[in-house]
Design a protein around this motif. Structure first.
Motif, short mmCIF file in Angstrom:
data_model
loop_
_atom_site.label_atom_id
_atom_site.label_comp_id
_atom_site.label_asym_id
_atom_site.label_seq_id
_atom_site.Cartn_x
_atom_site.Cartn_y
_atom_site.Cartn_z
N ARG A 220 -26.91 39.91 -7.97
CA ARG A 220 -26.85 38.51 -8.63
C ARG A 220 -28.08 37.41 -8.32
O ARG A 220 -28.18 37.12 -7.00
CB ARG A 220 -25.57 37.65 -8.68
CG ARG A 220 -25.34 36.42 -9.31
CD ARG A 220 -24.03 36.02 -9.18
NE ARG A 220 -23.16 36.84 -9.89
CZ ARG A 220 -21.79 36.30 -10.02
NH1 ARG A 220 -21.34 35.49 -9.16
NH2 ARG A 220 -20.95 37.30 -10.44
N TYR A 224 -28.55 26.99 -9.23
CA TYR A 224 -27.50 25.86 -9.32
C TYR A 224 -28.43 24.75 -9.83
O TYR A 224 -29.51 24.27 -9.13
CB TYR A 224 -26.98 25.48 -8.06
CG TYR A 224 -25.98 26.57 -7.62
CD1 TYR A 224 -26.39 27.56 -6.80
CD2 TYR A 224 -24.61 26.43 -7.55
CE1 TYR A 224 -25.59 28.59 -6.35
CE2 TYR A 224 -23.89 27.13 -7.02
CZ TYR A 224 -24.12 28.15 -6.34
OH TYR A 224 -23.56 29.31 -5.91
N LEU A 240 -19.58 24.94 -7.32
CA LEU A 240 -18.78 26.52 -7.34
C LEU A 240 -17.57 26.30 -6.69
O LEU A 240 -17.44 25.76 -5.64
CB LEU A 240 -19.71 27.40 -6.76
CG LEU A 240 -19.03 28.65 -7.05
CD1 LEU A 240 -19.24 29.08 -8.59
CD2 LEU A 240 -20.02 30.04 -6.06
N HIS A 243 -13.42 30.05 -3.36
CA HIS A 243 -12.90 31.07 -3.85
C HIS A 243 -13.13 32.28 -2.70
O HIS A 243 -13.86 31.94 -1.80
CB HIS A 243 -13.69 31.57 -5.11
CG HIS A 243 -14.99 31.99 -4.68
ND1 HIS A 243 -16.03 30.76 -4.82
CD2 HIS A 243 -15.95 33.13 -4.64
CE1 HIS A 243 -17.31 31.31 -4.35
NE2 HIS A 243 -17.02 32.82 -4.23
N ASP A 245 -14.40 36.39 -2.36
CA ASP A 245 -15.19 37.49 -2.85
C ASP A 245 -14.10 38.76 -2.90
O ASP A 245 -13.47 39.04 -2.29
CB ASP A 245 -16.37 37.73 -2.41
CG ASP A 245 -17.36 36.60 -2.61
OD1 ASP A 245 -17.29 35.62 -3.21
OD2 ASP A 245 -18.46 36.66 -1.83
N HIS A 301 -14.82 30.08 0.18
CA HIS A 301 -15.85 29.35 0.58
C HIS A 301 -16.27 28.62 -0.83
O HIS A 301 -15.77 29.07 -1.94
CB HIS A 301 -16.91 30.22 0.91
CG HIS A 301 -17.31 31.40 0.08
ND1 HIS A 301 -16.34 32.52 0.22
CD2 HIS A 301 -18.14 31.79 -0.91
CE1 HIS A 301 -16.81 33.57 -0.63
NE2 HIS A 301 -17.85 33.11 -1.38
N ARG A 315 -30.78 24.78 -5.98
CA ARG A 315 -30.43 25.99 -5.21
C ARG A 315 -30.59 27.31 -5.64
O ARG A 315 -30.12 27.47 -6.84
CB ARG A 315 -29.04 25.71 -4.56
CG ARG A 315 -28.17 26.89 -3.85
CD ARG A 315 -27.04 26.54 -3.36
NE ARG A 315 -26.53 27.99 -2.51
CZ ARG A 315 -26.63 28.03 -1.39
NH1 ARG A 315 -27.18 26.98 -0.79
NH2 ARG A 315 -26.01 28.78 -0.77
O1 LIG Z 1 -24.61 30.02 -3.63
C1 LIG Z 1 -23.81 30.61 -2.92
O2 LIG Z 1 -24.59 30.60 -1.64
C2 LIG Z 1 -22.86 31.26 -2.75
C3 LIG Z 1 -22.21 32.00 -4.05
C4 LIG Z 1 -20.82 32.72 -4.03
O3 LIG Z 1 -20.02 32.21 -3.21
C5 LIG Z 1 -20.64 33.53 -5.16
O4 LIG Z 1 -21.34 33.76 -6.04
O5 LIG Z 1 -19.54 34.43 -5.06
#
Ligand SMILES: O=C(O)CCC(=O)C(=O)O
Ligand SMILES: [Fe+2]
Length: 416
Positions: A220, A224, A240, A243, A245, A301, A315
């Protein structure tokens, strides 16, 4: 004469300078120097030292950082400029290559895996946050990079910038899967007193174009954009939401921009993750938590707006979500680790015997749903999936059992 005007531009990605904010004390994750990882029986003592170094982090924070991974830094910088060029494409262009619908709540999940898992763009506003606010993130997902079908331009509908750089993109993700992930798995084998190679072979090995018998992974590129200030207030500065993963190990390019936070294992407080220059932030997903009976932690996170002195910067992260084979059984009985048996990390009785495909399907569809996320607190509504909470925000609290959760929270059961 044919013109060769490109639909995209490539220029270096400008990273934010380090923040000079003195009120922020980022967490310095346990850092693993992968140049110290060497094959061969004569180097086993050194690998054991590295394993010892990460064990505490894997079983508490669920996050480590990795430096000297060995992937060429200039190539990684070039990939960031590809990511920037891709994610800056105008919305009208993005719409030709969508990963799913325009909004999570419009997605027909009986026919679509959604923009969380489909290949292509997730446009801004796909996910519902709190108080009616929508996300401000654009991402583009890649699937099947470990297989030759990745290069099949008839089978895949890629934008021009992706078509032009398939080789570079595959090279990076294949390196992460076949080298970095393999080394981390081997260190985890040592921690779990399993023969080195066990976890990788069982859960992550790849057979070309044989998707069910292969470990997988989603790439991915994620950008942001600054949020509307009024919206940002309504979601307490969160870009975000918190959550965990769903998969195996996640690899995130470390960024100087102070935005990524983890819910501290010991205190339950949010803590910024410090920057590891040229390094990767590696975190555990649910599958590894379940396979280790809860010994490794799939931590919560989130991403928040950066401090004022970084606010003009974007970001941009390159992420690899490695995933075990779809058929992998997600409980510790599948690995029979002497260490886990000794420590008592056995399959809790309420856990149904499920495979990764089942978990991943159910979990990813909950991510941006209004009914789950539009709550008065940051914590989403809790959902019981196959005898497990879909996200475990209270793992820092001792004795937070499912029974306890049922007493304290209303727990939804989705129709599976
Ligand atoms: O932007 C980030 O460092 C983390 C993104 C994230 O946690 C995710 O896409 O699952
Ligand atoms: Fe994540």
């Amino acid at each position: 004469m044919s013109t060769s005007l490109k639909t995209y531009t490539l220029r270096p990605f400008q990273e934010a300078p380090l923040s000079s904010s003195i009120s922020i004390k980022p967490l310095q994750l346990e850092s693993i120097d992968l140049s110290l990882y060497k094959e061969g029986p004569e180097n086993l003592p050194q690998r054991k030292q590295l394993a010892l170094k990460i064990e505490k982090s894997l079983s508490t924070y669920g996050f480590i950082s990795v430096v000297n991974h060995g992937f060429d830094i200039a190539k990684l910088e070039f990939l960031k400029s590809i990511a920037q060029g891709l994610l800056e494409l105008p919305f009208e262009e993005q719409k030709k290559y969508l990963a799913g619908a325009l909004k999570s709540d419009l997605e027909d999940r009986s026919t679509s895996v959604g923009a969380e898992r489909g290949a292509g763009f997730k446009p801004k506003g796909y996910w519902s946050m709190r108080n009616g606010v929508e996300d401000s993130i654009i991402h583009y997902n890649f699937n099947n990079m470990n297989h030759s079908i990745f290069f099949d331009e008839e089978h895949n509908n890629y934008p021009e910038i992706v078509k032009d750089h398939l080789k570079e993109i595959a090279e990076y993700y294949r390196f992460l899967h076949g080298d970095t992930l393999k080394k981390i798995c081997n260190l985890a084998d040592i921690v779990l007193e399993l023969p080195e190679g066990f976890l990788y072979d069982k859960f992550y090995s790849v057979k070309d174009n044989d998707f069910d018998s292969s470990g997988g992974g989603a790439g991915r590129f994620m950008l942001y954009e600054a949020m509307d200030i009024e919206d940002q207030k309504k979601v307490d500065n969160t870009w975000l939401r918190g959550h965990s993963d769903s998969g195996g190990f996640t690899f995130i390019t470390s960024q100087p921009i102070l935005s990524l936070q983890i819910r501290d294992y010991y205190t339950g407080e949010w803590n910024y993750v410090g920057h590891a220059p040229n390094g990767l932030i590696v975190n555990i997903g649910d599958a590894m938590e379940f396979i280790t009976g809860g010994y490794f932690k799939s931590s919560i996170h989130r991403v928040v707006a950066p401090p004022d002195d970084q606010s003009g910067y974007k970001r941009l992260v390159l992420i690899y979500f490695s995933k075990p084979k779809n058929t992998s059984i997600l409980d510790p009985e599948a690995i029979n680790s002497p260490k886990l048996n000794r420590l008592g990390y056995i399959k809790p009785k309420e856990w149904e015997k499920i495979n990764f495909n089942a978990w991943n399907n159910q979990k990813s569809r909950l991510f941006g749903k209004k009914a789950i996320n539009d709550t008065t607190s940051e914590e989403p509504r809790l959902v019981l999936l196959y005898g497990r909470l879909h996200e475990r925000w209270h793992q820092a609290e001792t004795n937070f059992s499912l029974e306890e959760a049922t007493k304290r929270f209303e727990i939804l059961k989705v129709d599976l």
